[in-house]
Motif scaffolding. Structure first.
Motif, mmCIF file in Angstrom:
data_model
loop_
_atom_site.group_PDB
_atom_site.id
_atom_site.type_symbol
_atom_site.label_atom_id
_atom_site.label_comp_id
_atom_site.label_asym_id
_atom_site.label_seq_id
_atom_site.Cartn_x
_atom_site.Cartn_y
_atom_site.Cartn_z
ATOM 1 N N GLU A 84 0.836 -1.205 0.000
ATOM 2 C CA GLU A 84 0.000 0.000 0.000
ATOM 3 C C GLU A 84 0.864 1.246 0.000
ATOM 4 O O GLU A 84 1.929 1.275 0.611
ATOM 5 N N GLY A 85 0.389 2.285 -0.666
ATOM 6 C CA GLY A 85 1.115 3.553 -0.656
ATOM 7 C C GLY A 85 0.437 4.556 -1.567
ATOM 8 O O GLY A 85 -0.675 4.314 -2.049
ATOM 9 N N ARG A 86 1.110 5.677 -1.796
ATOM 10 C CA ARG A 86 0.532 6.722 -2.634
ATOM 11 C C ARG A 86 0.602 6.308 -4.096
ATOM 12 O O ARG A 86 1.654 6.006 -4.617
ATOM 13 N N GLY A 87 -0.561 6.327 -4.737
ATOM 14 C CA GLY A 87 -0.661 5.767 -6.071
ATOM 15 C C GLY A 87 -0.392 6.742 -7.196
ATOM 16 O O GLY A 87 -0.396 6.368 -8.358
ATOM 17 N N ALA A 88 -0.147 7.994 -6.874
ATOM 18 C CA ALA A 88 0.064 8.982 -7.927
ATOM 19 C C ALA A 88 0.778 10.178 -7.331
ATOM 20 O O ALA A 88 1.174 10.158 -6.165
ATOM 21 N N GLY A 89 0.936 11.221 -8.122
ATOM 22 C CA GLY A 89 1.569 12.432 -7.633
ATOM 23 C C GLY A 89 3.021 12.496 -8.066
ATOM 24 O O GLY A 89 3.669 11.491 -8.340
ATOM 25 N N ALA A 90 3.536 13.721 -8.132
ATOM 26 C CA ALA A 90 4.876 13.975 -8.653
ATOM 27 C C ALA A 90 5.932 13.189 -7.884
ATOM 28 O O ALA A 90 6.740 12.465 -8.474
ATOM 29 N N HIS A 91 5.943 13.312 -6.583
ATOM 30 C CA HIS A 91 7.046 12.738 -5.819
ATOM 31 C C HIS A 91 6.991 11.213 -5.679
ATOM 32 O O HIS A 91 7.997 10.545 -5.898
ATOM 33 N N PRO A 92 5.825 10.641 -5.315
ATOM 34 C CA PRO A 92 5.788 9.173 -5.255
ATOM 35 C C PRO A 92 6.121 8.526 -6.598
ATOM 36 O O PRO A 92 6.859 7.534 -6.655
ATOM 37 N N THR A 93 5.592 9.090 -7.681
ATOM 38 C CA THR A 93 5.859 8.470 -8.981
ATOM 39 C C THR A 93 7.331 8.626 -9.349
ATOM 40 O O THR A 93 7.950 7.712 -9.897
ATOM 41 N N ALA A 94 7.906 9.792 -9.017
ATOM 42 C CA ALA A 94 9.340 9.988 -9.267
ATOM 43 C C ALA A 94 10.162 8.962 -8.493
ATOM 44 O O ALA A 94 11.185 8.466 -8.989
ATOM 45 N N SER A 95 9.728 8.617 -7.290
ATOM 46 C CA SER A 95 10.430 7.602 -6.492
ATOM 47 C C SER A 95 10.526 6.289 -7.267
ATOM 48 O O SER A 95 11.574 5.628 -7.267
ATOM 49 N N ALA A 96 9.453 5.925 -7.951
ATOM 50 C CA ALA A 96 9.446 4.678 -8.721
ATOM 51 C C ALA A 96 10.286 4.796 -9.990
ATOM 52 O O ALA A 96 11.005 3.868 -10.368
ATOM 53 N N VAL A 97 10.191 5.952 -10.672
ATOM 54 C CA VAL A 97 11.004 6.170 -11.878
ATOM 55 C C VAL A 97 12.486 6.010 -11.525
ATOM 56 O O VAL A 97 13.249 5.310 -12.206
ATOM 57 N N VAL A 98 12.890 6.645 -10.420
ATOM 58 C CA VAL A 98 14.310 6.628 -10.070
ATOM 59 C C VAL A 98 14.733 5.261 -9.529
ATOM 60 O O VAL A 98 15.878 4.847 -9.693
ATOM 61 N N ALA A 99 13.806 4.511 -8.914
ATOM 62 C CA ALA A 99 14.135 3.130 -8.511
ATOM 63 C C ALA A 99 14.556 2.317 -9.731
ATOM 64 O O ALA A 99 15.519 1.537 -9.669
ATOM 65 N N ASP A 100 13.845 2.500 -10.847
ATOM 66 C CA ASP A 100 14.241 1.800 -12.078
ATOM 67 C C ASP A 100 15.620 2.258 -12.549
ATOM 68 O O ASP A 100 16.423 1.452 -13.031
ATOM 69 N N LEU A 101 15.889 3.564 -12.428
ATOM 70 C CA LEU A 101 17.215 4.065 -12.830
ATOM 71 C C LEU A 101 18.309 3.441 -11.965
ATOM 72 O O LEU A 101 19.386 3.095 -12.457
ATOM 73 N N ILE A 102 18.033 3.322 -10.671
ATOM 74 C CA ILE A 102 19.024 2.734 -9.758
ATOM 75 C C ILE A 102 19.317 1.286 -10.156
ATOM 76 O O ILE A 102 20.476 0.870 -10.216
#
Lengths: 433, 433
Positions: B302-320
């Motif tokens: 469970e967590g925040r499903g949208a929004g600039a910062h939560p989604t950026a967290s996922a984008v950057v996880a892929d980059l990592i």
């Protein structure tokens, strides 16, 4: 992708070991499809060869040290348990040979994780311990990889299924701790010697591991303070329900700036959890971990925290990563990059509290209690005192607003000195929503 | 670990693009420590250069296609959106050049995921789409890696924050759908054209992705049936609360044996969720995903499903992951190993149901309704009919025990034909605990 098999030696064939052997046999084709390789059990060690496991043709050792030293394998699965002794010996020996290690051993990782991670780096091996925290919930991977873009400020959870089962049962039935513990032991949910679980030591091991991953610091069990659930009474559980809380044994690690420096505060304690908080409804054998990251906000991961099959799911997830070459430093950073963090001094924190007193119902008692709180600037939120029972001992329950921990402890010490207060006050932290 | 920087080009600087640029700039040192490399933004494209983002010195393009073709980068982040058009063009172009792709574009992955994964395999590139489902929750990684030792039989969730906000607000305030939607639009929580969200299409895209990962099958939006929340009324939400449910828009994918063959059933629909089920308390902008695996049992993320910062967290996880070389097939298996699964025929499933009728309060009506259910062997659990209002239209609410969907639909069709039934019956599935 390599098509050579991943050769696996397993040390320990108890509950989790048995589940792991079943998973490797039952899902052999699935695992081969997902990794492009066969995951092949090439050696197994236990004191006795267990009946009923699919181990035909697998060389069997009664001496795990001998297997670790002599067998030809790529990965050692260590499921013996215990911070030291054979478990530590075989893990060290495997890593020294440059063999990978997968383990569910939270005590060993909490006590020796840094040494083992450094050894693995030296010999080019990897060490996976997804199964050490939260059973089948992929929480280690989430902290190390999925949430790695965040600065994590808090990680907390319900990390011990035995305590959660006992507290959930006390809540449901109104029975006392000792009674429910005896039942849990009879059912096999609690060990004959339940100390590790009920005194919070197991939770502390797991919390130390989570805190290391979350805050990028060397794992250290010494940083964790620990209070168990022996003193949780049916009375407190009833008051908790009345006030809109559930009592849960939590491990809570936070990182905050104290005197211009980032310090950690890692504690295990039974807490009053508000019904609206995600952990309030995590009952019975379930575990859950709440993480707060600066970009992602709050995430919650929940699932079965123990048991043969869920834990085997985590053990084999580590094997799959190894088979696919998805590897990296054990704690997300090379050991030399882990930053030791100072521990917040005791009493430095702030919290809201539940206080239960047993007082003799005499004139003037309450004025003394209220004065002790007022003098320490502790602000009361609610008071429950039912009926009158002149000169008998009755419970008085208060909740207070967030206040300095040090002031709260001083106020409680003073209240404990009041003649009409018949037992040491029971102080339980209230978690913020 | 390589110490060369990971060179990143970003296409699209809207909400999520802006959040991603902020994260890369704000956590540059943290990311370098965690990956051993600098994550370096080397090119950015958007229709207009946005103000206020830390893009000094980053070459800027107004044509994303031009950037994708000409710039020197290792990874393209695609945050333009839309299943086709520029987004698809630049992703194809980057993969054809052997460049990695990270995207939050669920529509594109749901429609073209197999083609793109195949293209990536051909050129040795990787494609990450953690941000496409569940915002910052690391759910893609959990299904692809953390739970990969399991045969997953069910994955379901609350996957659209707009719908969940609208339904939560209707629940809290008792207001009607159209009214709450208008407010959500005014607050910016819903688009001017809300079709994608409220008709369930966005949820269907996400469910198709989850089902592919969970069941090891090619992603296919055609396999998902879709019902949105336009018809959810304040009246049904009130009855839901009275009966111990919350109405939530769910995406539910299950795999089960039908006529000796494993078939999938993927559906988006507003459901009655029992209060004891983990999704009942996931409110407002939160998303959550429930997975059932044969070894791990049930897990909830469970967590925040949208929004600039939560989604950026996922984008950057892929980059990592890319920076660390933790890569693999996009859907957990090479495209050729993904197994197409037949879709369960409509009406093949079983479920319990909530049925609301608007009937004219006339003698004998209820007998006709009960007969229709009885003839289809549908067994009633509860009936709510309040008071009397002779010859006026009143709601009659029933719940029925688990029954064949086909039989239920036939019974409802017959009930709809009863003269005193004034509106088409409202049928809502009740989720099992």
């Amino acid at each position: 992708m390599s098509s050579s098999p991943l050769k696996i030696a397993i040390a320990g064939l108890g509950t989790v070991g048995g589940g792991t052997v079943e998973l490797l046999a039952g899902h052999a084709d699935l695992l081969a499809a997902r990794t492009g390789r066969r995951l092949e059990l090439v050696a197994a060690a236990a004191l006795e060869r267990p009946a009923g496991l699919p181990l035909d043709g697998v060389p069997f050792y009664t001496d795990a040290r001998e297997m670790t030293r002599d067998a030809d394998y790529d990965v050692l699965i260590e499921l013996i348990g215990g911070a030291n002794g054979i478990a530590l010996d075989v893990v060290r020996a495997a890593l020294e040979r440059g063999k990978h290690v997968v383990t569910a051993n939270k005590a060993m990782i909490a006590h020796h994780g840094v040494e083992l991670a450094r050894l693995a780096e030296l010999t080019g091996a990897n060490i996976g311990f997804e199964a050490s925290v939260g059973g089948g919930i992929p929480v280690i991977k989430a902290l190390r990889e999925g949430l790695a873009a965040n600065r994590v400020t808090k990680v907390m959870g319900i990390l011990n299924g035995t305590c959660n089962f006992i507290l959930s049962t006390m809540q449901e039935t109104g029975r006392e701790f000792a009674d429910v513990l005896a039942e849990a032991q009879a059912l096999g949910y609690a060990e004959a010697d339940p100390t590790f679980d009920i005194d919070g030591i197991d939770t502390a091991h797991k919390l130390a591991i989570l805190a290391s991953l979350a805050f990028g610091m060397p794992v250290s069990i010494d940083a964790v303070t620990c209070e168990g659930i022996r003193h949780v009474s049916a009375l407190d559980i009833r008051y908790a329900a009345e006030l809109g809380y559930r009592i849960k044994l939590l491990g809570v690690a936070s990182l905050s700036e104290i005197n211009g420096e980032l310090a950690t505060d890692c504690r295990v304690y039974p807490a009053m959890v508000p019904l609206g908080f995600p952990l309030a409804h995590v009952d019975g054998p379930f575990n859950a971990v709440v993480t707060e990251g600066d970009f992602v906000g709050r995430t919650v991961l929940e699932g079965r925290g123990a048991g043969a099959h869920p834990t085997a799911s985590a053990v084999v997830a580590d094997l799959i990563d190894l088979a696919c070459g998805r590897v990296g430093p054990a704690f997300g950073l090379p050991v030399d990059r882990l930053e030791p963090r100072p521990t917040a001094p005791r009493g430095a924190g702030r919290a809201a509290w539940y206080i239960r007193l047993m007082v003799r119902d005499e004139p003037g008692v309450f004025a003394d209690i209220a004065a002790a709180l007022r003098d320490e600037k502790v602000s009361m939120e609610q008071v429950i005192q039912r009926g009158r029972a002149p000169n008998q001992t009755v419970p008085v329950v208060m909740t207070v607003h967030e206040t300095d921990e040090a002031a709260m402890l001083r106020a409680v010490a003073r209240i404990n000195g009041i003649a009409s207060v018949a037992e040491p006050p029971r102080l339980i932290r209230i978690e913020p929503l």
